[in-house]
Write a protein that holds these residues in place. Structure first.
Motif, PDB file in Angstrom:
ATOM      1  N   ARG A  18       0.838  -1.202   0.000  1.00 48.80           N
ATOM      2  CA  ARG A  18       0.000   0.000   0.000  1.00 48.80           C
ATOM      3  C   ARG A  18       0.871   1.249   0.000  1.00 48.80           C
ATOM      4  O   ARG A  18       1.833   1.359   0.755  1.00 48.80           O
ATOM      5  CB  ARG A  18      -0.925   0.009   1.224  1.00 48.80           C
ATOM      6  N   GLN A  19       0.504   2.192  -0.848  1.00 47.40           N
ATOM      7  CA  GLN A  19       1.214   3.461  -0.949  1.00 47.40           C
ATOM      8  C   GLN A  19       1.117   4.236   0.365  1.00 47.40           C
ATOM      9  O   GLN A  19       0.057   4.308   0.977  1.00 47.40           O
ATOM     10  CB  GLN A  19       0.602   4.292  -2.079  1.00 47.40           C
ATOM     11  N   ALA A  20       2.226   4.814   0.804  1.00 46.14           N
ATOM     12  CA  ALA A  20       2.217   5.636   2.014  1.00 46.14           C
ATOM     13  C   ALA A  20       1.404   6.904   1.779  1.00 46.14           C
ATOM     14  O   ALA A  20       1.314   7.405   0.654  1.00 46.14           O
ATOM     15  CB  ALA A  20       3.649   6.000   2.404  1.00 46.14           C
ATOM     16  N   ASN A  21       0.795   7.426   2.842  1.00 45.11           N
ATOM     17  CA  ASN A  21       0.026   8.662   2.727  1.00 45.11           C
ATOM     18  C   ASN A  21       0.983   9.839   2.553  1.00 45.11           C
ATOM     19  O   ASN A  21       1.893  10.037   3.352  1.00 45.11           O
ATOM     20  CB  ASN A  21      -0.843   8.856   3.976  1.00 45.11           C
ATOM     21  N   ARG A  22       0.758  10.633   1.513  1.00 45.91           N
ATOM     22  CA  ARG A  22       1.672  11.732   1.195  1.00 45.91           C
ATOM     23  C   ARG A  22       1.456  12.939   2.105  1.00 45.91           C
ATOM     24  O   ARG A  22       2.388  13.607   2.528  1.00 45.91           O
ATOM     25  CB  ARG A  22       1.488  12.135  -0.282  1.00 45.91           C
ATOM     26  N   PHE A  23       0.197  13.267   2.405  1.00 47.52           N
ATOM     27  CA  PHE A  23      -0.113  14.475   3.165  1.00 47.52           C
ATOM     28  C   PHE A  23      -0.571  14.077   4.569  1.00 47.52           C
ATOM     29  O   PHE A  23      -1.639  13.477   4.720  1.00 47.52           O
ATOM     30  CB  PHE A  23      -1.186  15.302   2.456  1.00 47.52           C
ATOM     31  N   THR A  24       0.229  14.410   5.552  1.00 52.43           N
ATOM     32  CA  THR A  24      -0.044  13.914   6.909  1.00 52.43           C
ATOM     33  C   THR A  24      -0.135  15.037   7.935  1.00 52.43           C
ATOM     34  O   THR A  24       0.001  14.794   9.134  1.00 52.43           O
ATOM     35  CB  THR A  24       1.038  12.904   7.333  1.00 52.43           C
ATOM     36  N   ASP A  25      -0.366  16.271   7.478  1.00 51.45           N
ATOM     37  CA  ASP A  25      -0.610  17.350   8.432  1.00 51.45           C
ATOM     38  C   ASP A  25      -1.893  17.050   9.209  1.00 51.45           C
ATOM     39  O   ASP A  25      -2.814  16.406   8.693  1.00 51.45           O
ATOM     40  CB  ASP A  25      -0.764  18.694   7.714  1.00 51.45           C
ATOM     41  N   ARG A  26      -1.944  17.544  10.435  1.00 52.34           N
ATOM     42  CA  ARG A  26      -3.133  17.325  11.261  1.00 52.34           C
ATOM     43  C   ARG A  26      -3.873  18.634  11.478  1.00 52.34           C
ATOM     44  O   ARG A  26      -3.254  19.707  11.544  1.00 52.34           O
ATOM     45  CB  ARG A  26      -2.734  16.716  12.602  1.00 52.34           C
ATOM     46  N   ILE A  27      -5.173  18.536  11.582  1.00 51.88           N
ATOM     47  CA  ILE A  27      -6.011  19.673  11.928  1.00 51.88           C
ATOM     48  C   ILE A  27      -6.319  19.543  13.412  1.00 51.88           C
ATOM     49  O   ILE A  27      -6.932  18.559  13.839  1.00 51.88           O
ATOM     50  CB  ILE A  27      -7.298  19.679  11.094  1.00 51.88           C
ATOM     51  N   THR A  28      -5.875  20.513  14.198  1.00 54.26           N
ATOM     52  CA  THR A  28      -5.977  20.402  15.648  1.00 54.26           C
ATOM     53  C   THR A  28      -6.851  21.506  16.238  1.00 54.26           C
ATOM     54  O   THR A  28      -7.074  22.555  15.620  1.00 54.26           O
ATOM     55  CB  THR A  28      -4.582  20.457  16.290  1.00 54.26           C
ATOM     56  N   ALA A  29      -7.317  21.271  17.456  1.00 56.84           N
ATOM     57  CA  ALA A  29      -8.231  22.209  18.108  1.00 56.84           C
ATOM     58  C   ALA A  29      -7.580  23.569  18.326  1.00 56.84           C
ATOM     59  O   ALA A  29      -8.217  24.615  18.154  1.00 56.84           O
ATOM     60  CB  ALA A  29      -8.712  21.623  19.436  1.00 56.84           C
ATOM     61  N   ASP A  30      -6.301  23.567  18.717  1.00 59.65           N
ATOM     62  CA  ASP A  30      -5.625  24.829  19.016  1.00 59.65           C
ATOM     63  C   ASP A  30      -4.825  25.386  17.847  1.00 59.65           C
ATOM     64  O   ASP A  30      -4.243  26.471  17.949  1.00 59.65           O
ATOM     65  CB  ASP A  30      -4.712  24.668  20.239  1.00 59.65           C
ATOM     66  N   SER A  32      -2.051  24.336  16.708  1.00 61.12           N
ATOM     67  CA  SER A  32      -0.601  24.223  16.891  1.00 61.12           C
ATOM     68  C   SER A  32       0.052  23.437  15.765  1.00 61.12           C
ATOM     69  O   SER A  32       1.259  23.537  15.542  1.00 61.12           O
ATOM     70  CB  SER A  32      -0.290  23.558  18.240  1.00 61.12           C
ATOM     71  N   SER A  33      -0.736  22.680  15.034  1.00 58.62           N
ATOM     72  CA  SER A  33      -0.217  21.904  13.908  1.00 58.62           C
ATOM     73  C   SER A  33      -0.021  22.763  12.662  1.00 58.62           C
ATOM     74  O   SER A  33       0.564  22.318  11.676  1.00 58.62           O
ATOM     75  CB  SER A  33      -1.205  20.789  13.571  1.00 58.62           C
ATOM     76  N   GLY A  34      -0.532  23.988  12.714  1.00 65.04           N
ATOM     77  CA  GLY A  34      -0.538  24.844  11.534  1.00 65.04           C
ATOM     78  C   GLY A  34      -1.900  24.895  10.863  1.00 65.04           C
ATOM     79  O   GLY A  34      -2.144  25.730   9.990  1.00 65.04           O
ATOM     80  N   TRP A  35      -2.783  23.993  11.278  1.00 64.18           N
ATOM     81  CA  TRP A  35      -4.147  23.948  10.747  1.00 64.18           C
ATOM     82  C   TRP A  35      -5.101  23.850  11.926  1.00 64.18           C
ATOM     83  O   TRP A  35      -5.034  22.894  12.696  1.00 64.18           O
ATOM     84  CB  TRP A  35      -4.342  22.742   9.829  1.00 64.18           C
ATOM     85  N   GLN A  36      -5.994  24.822  12.061  1.00 68.19           N
ATOM     86  CA  GLN A  36      -6.915  24.839  13.198  1.00 68.19           C
ATOM     87  C   GLN A  36      -8.312  24.400  12.782  1.00 68.19           C
ATOM     88  O   GLN A  36      -8.812  24.789  11.722  1.00 68.19           O
ATOM     89  CB  GLN A  36      -6.976  26.234  13.825  1.00 68.19           C
ATOM     90  N   ALA A  37      -8.923  23.588  13.636  1.00 68.24           N
ATOM     91  CA  ALA A  37     -10.305  23.174  13.399  1.00 68.24           C
ATOM     92  C   ALA A  37     -11.212  24.393  13.441  1.00 68.24           C
ATOM     93  O   ALA A  37     -11.208  25.146  14.417  1.00 68.24           O
ATOM     94  CB  ALA A  37     -10.727  22.153  14.451  1.00 68.24           C
ATOM     95  N   ALA A  38     -11.988  24.585  12.384  1.00 66.92           N
ATOM     96  CA  ALA A  38     -12.895  25.726  12.303  1.00 66.92           C
ATOM     97  C   ALA A  38     -13.981  25.418  11.293  1.00 66.92           C
ATOM     98  O   ALA A  38     -13.710  24.872  10.219  1.00 66.92           O
ATOM     99  CB  ALA A  38     -12.137  26.991  11.893  1.00 66.92           C
TER     100      ALA A  38
END
Length: 311
Positions: A18-30, A32-38
Motif C-alpha cells: 500500500r502506498q504511504a500517505n503523502r499528506f499527513t498534516d493534522r487539523i488540531t483544536a488549538d 498548533s499543527s498549523g491547521w486549526q479546526a474551524a
C-alpha cells in the motif's frame, strides 16, 4: 524493490504494497499543527465506494460535523487521471472549483506523482490538500473537533479505552481492511494464499471475540467497530468474488453477519452505504482483474434489513 501490478505496487514476492500517505498534516483544536479546526474552513473529499473514505463519512455524521466540514463526493469510477467530480454540475466541485482531486494534490505539491487517494481534506481557501492520512483523520474528528460535535455525540475514541482500541484495530488493519486488498492484488499464488489465510484467521478471532460482546471494545460503538464495518459491508458484494476472499461469505459467518447487520441498522451506518457506487468502482475500475467490466447484480441487499438478534 517493488514492481507495478494492476496499477498497484507489489513486492518481488508478489505481495501488495500500500502506498504511504503523502499528506499527513493534522487539523488540531488549538491550531498548533498549523491547521486549526474551524467550521467552513475544510472540505472532506470522499468516494462512497472506498472503505477508507467511508469511515470518515460515518464518523462525520455520528459526531454531527456536517455543518462544520462540507462533503464532496467523487464519481465511483476512477479514470486515468484519478478521482473525478462528475457527479457535480459541469463536472466541477462547486466549492473547490476543480474537476479532479489531483488538482488539489498538485497545488499542495507540484512534484507529486503518486496515486491520488480518498479521503482527503482540502483547505477551501488555498485549495491545497491538508491530509490524506485516513487513519488519523477519523481520530482527529473525534478528538480535535469536539467543540463542534453535536450535543450528545458519541465518544468514538474514549481515552480510557484507547490502548485497547489501538490494539484491536492494528490486526484488523493488517489482516482484514488491508488484507482483502492483499488477496485481490497479490501477483503470486504464495502471496495470495498467505494473505487469504491471515484474513480468515483474523475474521475467526473477531468472531470469537464478538460471540460474547456486542461491540469490539466496551459496551458502545467505537472507532474499532467503524473500521471493521466498512470492510464487512463490502465483503459479499465485492471482496468474496472480485478479490478471491472466498472461504465463505459474510452471510455464512453467523456472528460477524449478525454484528454487521446490527451496525448497518444503526443510524449513521447503513444510510451511508451506497452499494451501486461500491460495485461499480471495484468491478469497473479494476479492469486488470475484471476485464469485461461486467458489474454483478447480486447479492440480495434486502438481507441487510433482517433481524440481527444482538440487542
Amino acid at each position: 524493490m517493488a514492481t507495478v501490478q494492476f496499477g498497484k505496487e507489489t513486492s518481488k514476492r508478489g505481495e501488495f504494497v500500500r502506498q504511504a500517505n503523502r499528506f499527513t498534516d493534522r487539523i488540531t483544536a488549538d491550531g498548533s499543527s498549523g491547521w486549526q479546526a474551524a467550521p467552513g474552513k475544510y472540505r472532506l473529499v470522499v468516494s462512497l465506494a472506498c472503505p477508507w473514505a467511508h469511515r470518515a463519512v460515518i464518523v462525520r455524521g455520528l459526531l454531527g460535523l456536517e455543518d462544520a466540514i462540507s462533503l464532496a463526493v467523487v464519481d465511483p469510477v476512477r479514470d486515468e487521471k484519478g478521482w473525478r467530480f462528475t457527479l457535480d454540475e459541469n463536472d466541477r466541485d462547486p466549492v473547490l472549483d476543480i474537476e479532479y482531486l489531483s488538482e488539489a494534490y498538485l497545488r499542495a505539491d507540484p512534484t507529486f506523482e503518486g496515486r491520488v487517494t480518498v479521503p482527503s481534506i482540502v483547505d477551501v481557501e488555498s485549495g491545497n490538500v491538508v491530509t490524506n492520512d485516513y487513519p488519523q483523520i477519523t481520530l482527529d474528528l473525534s478528538t480535535e473537533w469536539r467543540e463542534f460535535h453535536r450535543p450528545g455525540a458519541p465518544d468514538l475514541y474514549p481515552e480510557a479505552l484507547r490502548q485497547e482500541i489501538d490494539e484491536v484495530i492494528e490486526p484488523i488493519f493488517q489482516n482484514v481492511n488491508n488484507g482483502v486488498y492483499r488477496c485481490g492484488f497479490a501477483s503470486s499464488q504464495e502471496a495470495y494464499e498467505d494473505a487469504y489465510d491471515a484474513l480468515f484467521a483474523e475474521l475467526d478471532r473477531l468472531s470469537a471475540r464478538l460471540s460474547n460482546q456486542r461491540y469490539l471494545v466496551g459496551d458502545k460503538i467505537t472507532e474499532a467497530d467503524i473500521r471493521l464495518f466498512t470492510t464487512l459491508v463490502r465483503f459479499d458484494a465485492v471482496y468474496h468474488g472480485h478479490f478471491k476472499c472466498n472461504r465463505e461469505k459474510l452471510a455464512e459467518m453467523p456472528v460477524l453477519w449478525a454484528y454487521a447487520r446490527d451496525l448497518f441498522q444503526t443510524p449513521g451506518f447503513g444510510d451511508t452505504v451506497d452499494f451501486d457506487h461500491i460495485k461499480r468502482h471495484y468491478y469497473y475500475t479494476h479492469d486488470a482483474i475484471n476485464p469485461t467490466r461486467i458489474v454483478p447484480k447480486g447479492p440480495d441487499l434486502s438481507r441487510w434489513h433482517t433481524p440481527h438478534g444482538r440487542g
